[in-house]
Design a protein around this motif. Structure first.
Motif, PDB file in Angstrom:
ATOM      1  N   LEU A   1     -18.853   0.303  -7.286  1.00  0.00           N
ATOM      2  CA  LEU A   1     -17.632  -0.449  -7.576  1.00  0.00           C
ATOM      3  C   LEU A   1     -16.861  -0.609  -6.284  1.00  0.00           C
ATOM      4  N   ARG A   2     -16.062  -1.673  -6.229  1.00  0.00           N
ATOM      5  CA  ARG A   2     -15.113  -1.802  -5.131  1.00  0.00           C
ATOM      6  C   ARG A   2     -13.723  -1.982  -5.713  1.00  0.00           C
ATOM      7  N   LEU A   3     -12.855  -1.055  -5.384  1.00  0.00           N
ATOM      8  CA  LEU A   3     -11.470  -1.131  -5.821  1.00  0.00           C
ATOM      9  C   LEU A   3     -10.631  -1.787  -4.728  1.00  0.00           C
ATOM     10  N   SER A   4      -9.591  -2.475  -5.159  1.00  0.00           N
ATOM     11  CA  SER A   4      -8.664  -3.121  -4.229  1.00  0.00           C
ATOM     12  C   SER A   4      -7.253  -2.641  -4.501  1.00  0.00           C
ATOM     13  N   CYS A   5      -6.464  -2.604  -3.463  1.00  0.00           N
ATOM     14  CA  CYS A   5      -5.043  -2.254  -3.588  1.00  0.00           C
ATOM     15  C   CYS A   5      -4.268  -3.221  -2.704  1.00  0.00           C
ATOM     16  N   ARG A   6      -3.473  -4.051  -3.330  1.00  0.00           N
ATOM     17  CA  ARG A   6      -2.695  -5.035  -2.579  1.00  0.00           C
ATOM     18  C   ARG A   6      -1.250  -4.580  -2.497  1.00  0.00           C
ATOM     19  N   ALA A   7      -0.710  -4.575  -1.297  1.00  0.00           N
ATOM     20  CA  ALA A   7       0.675  -4.163  -1.074  1.00  0.00           C
ATOM     21  C   ALA A   7       1.523  -5.366  -0.723  1.00  0.00           C
ATOM     22  N   SER A   8       2.689  -5.442  -1.340  1.00  0.00           N
ATOM     23  CA  SER A   8       3.636  -6.501  -0.984  1.00  0.00           C
ATOM     24  C   SER A   8       4.385  -6.082   0.268  1.00  0.00           C
ATOM     25  N   GLY A   9       4.950  -7.045   0.957  1.00  0.00           N
ATOM     26  CA  GLY A   9       5.772  -6.711   2.114  1.00  0.00           C
ATOM     27  C   GLY A   9       5.046  -6.871   3.421  1.00  0.00           C
ATOM     28  N   THR A  10       5.833  -6.865   4.471  1.00  0.00           N
ATOM     29  CA  THR A  10       5.315  -6.971   5.834  1.00  0.00           C
ATOM     30  C   THR A  10       5.609  -5.674   6.557  1.00  0.00           C
ATOM     31  N   PHE A  11       4.613  -5.173   7.254  1.00  0.00           N
ATOM     32  CA  PHE A  11       4.778  -3.890   7.917  1.00  0.00           C
ATOM     33  C   PHE A  11       4.715  -4.091   9.428  1.00  0.00           C
TER      34      PHE A  11
ATOM     35  N   VAL B   1       8.461  -1.951  -1.700  1.00  0.00           N
ATOM     36  CA  VAL B   1       7.020  -2.180  -1.624  1.00  0.00           C
ATOM     37  C   VAL B   1       6.417  -2.027  -3.014  1.00  0.00           C
ATOM     38  N   GLN B   2       5.571  -2.946  -3.383  1.00  0.00           N
ATOM     39  CA  GLN B   2       4.842  -2.838  -4.643  1.00  0.00           C
ATOM     40  C   GLN B   2       3.348  -2.806  -4.351  1.00  0.00           C
ATOM     41  N   LEU B   3       2.648  -1.948  -5.071  1.00  0.00           N
ATOM     42  CA  LEU B   3       1.204  -1.811  -4.909  1.00  0.00           C
ATOM     43  C   LEU B   3       0.524  -2.156  -6.226  1.00  0.00           C
ATOM     44  N   VAL B   4      -0.548  -2.921  -6.154  1.00  0.00           N
ATOM     45  CA  VAL B   4      -1.293  -3.295  -7.353  1.00  0.00           C
ATOM     46  C   VAL B   4      -2.770  -3.014  -7.104  1.00  0.00           C
ATOM     47  N   GLU B   5      -3.317  -2.104  -7.898  1.00  0.00           N
ATOM     48  CA  GLU B   5      -4.739  -1.793  -7.806  1.00  0.00           C
ATOM     49  C   GLU B   5      -5.522  -2.650  -8.789  1.00  0.00           C
ATOM     50  N   SER B   6      -6.776  -2.870  -8.468  1.00  0.00           N
ATOM     51  CA  SER B   6      -7.658  -3.606  -9.375  1.00  0.00           C
ATOM     52  C   SER B   6      -9.094  -3.215  -9.072  1.00  0.00           C
ATOM     53  N   GLY B   7      -9.989  -3.606  -9.977  1.00  0.00           N
ATOM     54  CA  GLY B   7     -11.415  -3.402  -9.753  1.00  0.00           C
ATOM     55  C   GLY B   7     -12.048  -2.336 -10.608  1.00  0.00           C
ATOM     56  N   GLY B   8     -11.245  -1.553 -11.312  1.00  0.00           N
ATOM     57  CA  GLY B   8     -11.821  -0.517 -12.143  1.00  0.00           C
ATOM     58  C   GLY B   8     -12.488  -1.084 -13.384  1.00  0.00           C
ATOM     59  N   ARG B   9     -13.560  -0.459 -13.788  1.00  0.00           N
ATOM     60  CA  ARG B   9     -14.284  -0.872 -15.006  1.00  0.00           C
ATOM     61  C   ARG B   9     -15.309   0.205 -15.337  1.00  0.00           C
ATOM     62  N   LEU B  10     -16.083  -0.053 -16.393  1.00  0.00           N
ATOM     63  CA  LEU B  10     -17.155   0.842 -16.788  1.00  0.00           C
ATOM     64  C   LEU B  10     -18.393   0.528 -15.953  1.00  0.00           C
ATOM     65  N   VAL B  11     -19.009   1.578 -15.423  1.00  0.00           N
ATOM     66  CA  VAL B  11     -20.215   1.413 -14.618  1.00  0.00           C
ATOM     67  C   VAL B  11     -21.162   2.559 -14.936  1.00  0.00           C
TER      68      VAL B  11
END
Length: 116
Positions: free
Chosen positions: A18-28, A2-12
């Motif tokens: 802010l809204r952060l996202s975390c996408r996971a690979s794979g089927t559960f 399983v790989q996880l990739v976060e995104s959405g961080g920045r200066l505020v």
């Protein structure tokens, strides 16, 4: 694997959102346990929000009422909606996935900066 990739961080600015996202690979086939963690500079990683396979979500007291965790219907993407941000919310945010076999996976993190 399983790989996880976060995104959405920045200066505020403080008070912003802010809204952060975390996408996971794979089927559960069995819903995993998903969590968001925060690591402030010089401090240990701490749990912010956790979604159990039952659908229940727990929040740290410091973010209760300001942050909302959600998960898409495939449980492959988790979100963290962060409102009324404070300078203490700054740091790296990680997502963690725990499978039904109790295997744990972490993403690389996404940086959130909050200006006062």
């Amino acid at each position: 694997q399983v790989q996880l990739v976060e995104s959405g961080g920045r200066l505020v600015q403080a008070g912003g959102s802010l809204r952060l996202s975390c996408r996971a690979s794979g089927t559960f086939f069995v819903k995993p346990d998903l969590g968001w963690y925060h690591q402030a500079p010089g401090r240990q990683r701490e749990l912010v929000a956790r979604r159990f396979p039952s659908g229940t979500t727990d929040y740290a007291a410091t973010v209760e009422g300001r942050f909302t965790m959600s998960v898409d219907n495939t449980w492959n993407t988790a979100y963290l909606q962060m409102n009324n941000l404070k300078p203490d919310d700054a740091g790296i945010y990680y997502c963690k996935l725990t499978t039904s076999e109790r295997r744990e996976y972490w993403g690389q993190g996404t940086q959130v900066n909050v200006s006062s």
